[in-house]
Design an enzyme around this catalytic site. Structure first.
Site, PDB file in Angstrom:
ATOM      1  N   HIS A 163       0.872  -1.335   0.136  1.00 22.38           N
ATOM      2  CA  HIS A 163      -0.140   0.111   0.038  1.00 22.38           C
ATOM      3  C   HIS A 163       0.813   1.117  -0.011  1.00 22.38           C
ATOM      4  O   HIS A 163       2.176   1.223   0.383  1.00 22.38           O
ATOM      5  CB  HIS A 163      -0.900   0.164   1.146  1.00 22.38           C
ATOM      6  CG  HIS A 163      -0.274   0.113   2.638  1.00 22.38           C
ATOM      7  ND1 HIS A 163       0.147   1.362   2.988  1.00 22.38           N
ATOM      8  CD2 HIS A 163       0.352  -0.865   3.360  1.00 22.38           C
ATOM      9  CE1 HIS A 163       0.663   1.216   4.347  1.00 22.38           C
ATOM     10  NE2 HIS A 163       0.608  -0.158   4.275  1.00 22.38           N
ATOM     11  N   CYS A 180       3.837  -4.485   6.376  1.00 21.20           N
ATOM     12  CA  CYS A 180       3.496  -4.188   4.997  1.00 21.20           C
ATOM     13  C   CYS A 180       4.675  -4.013   4.238  1.00 21.20           C
ATOM     14  O   CYS A 180       5.558  -3.542   4.638  1.00 21.20           O
ATOM     15  CB  CYS A 180       2.288  -3.081   5.104  1.00 21.20           C
ATOM     16  SG  CYS A 180       0.718  -3.892   5.855  1.00 21.20           S
TER      17      CYS A 180
END
Length: 206
Positions: A163, A180
């Site tokens: 992301h 992430c």
């Protein structure tokens, strides 16, 4: 040119130093400490005063042993050179993510269609390695665990996702994610988000 300079000529300097093996990153156009070290190394190799600043003699000597950089060499898609793809990346639609080069390449049937800078989790919240599938996507996701925005999230392993990170865009590699894969460039991740489908492959490797 010297420490603090910023221009297209600095970008050319870095590209030419890269050809000689003295500059390991991709050109940025900013003359910082890494460029100073690279110029000093080149100067020392050529018997010049290792000042780290690029004077006329240093520039002429560099031009004499290098060729004019191409447009792609001057403005590459990532800060660091893109790594050789893992064999798992060579078939199908794959987000091919290298921890060593800190880059993500979007590959379709073995061909790179785009590339971008990424960062990973810290030693306490490491990003998992291996081969995964995109399980689901969320355009305006907000982490329920950390209460932080995760725009253009593409989840591949539990709560871990690829992301955009505003923090990465602002602070660079000084920070880290909670596991992430953070992308620095919002336009690139927006384009990638539009192309990636649920079920596409994610390969994370060294």
């Amino acid at each position: 040119m010297a420490n603090g300079s910023e221009s297209d000529r600095v970008r050319e300097l870095q590209a030419r130093l890269q050809q000689t093996g003295h500059f390991s990153l991709n050109p940025t156009g900013y003359y910082g400490s890494i460029t100073v070290t690279a110029v000093s190394s080149f100067q020392a190799d050529r018997g010049l005063p290792a000042t780290g600043a690029t004077d006329t003699v240093t520039w002429q000597r560099l031009v004499g042993v290098t060729r004019k950089p191409t447009r792609d060499e001057l403005r590459p898609p990532t800060t660091r050179p893109v790594a050789k793809p893992d064999p798992q990346c060579m078939e199908g639609r794959v987000m091919c993510i290298s921890k060593s080069s800190r880059t993500l390449t979007w590959m379709i049937d073995g061909k790179v269609t785009s590339a971008m800078d990424v960062r990973f989790g810290s030693q306490y919240t490491p990003t998992r390695e291996g081969t995964f599938l995109v399980g689901w996507k969320s355009r305006d996701h907000v982490s329920t665990l950390y209460d932080t925005p995760m725009p253009y999230a593409m989840f591949f392993s539990g709560g871990q996702a690829v992301h955009f990170s505003a923090d990465f865009a602002a602070r660079g590699y000084e920070g880290a994610s909670h596991g992430c894969v953070n992308v620095r460039d919002e336009k690139k991740i927006a384009s990638l988000f539009a192309q990636v489908r649920t079920g596409d492959k994610v390969v994370i490797y060294w």
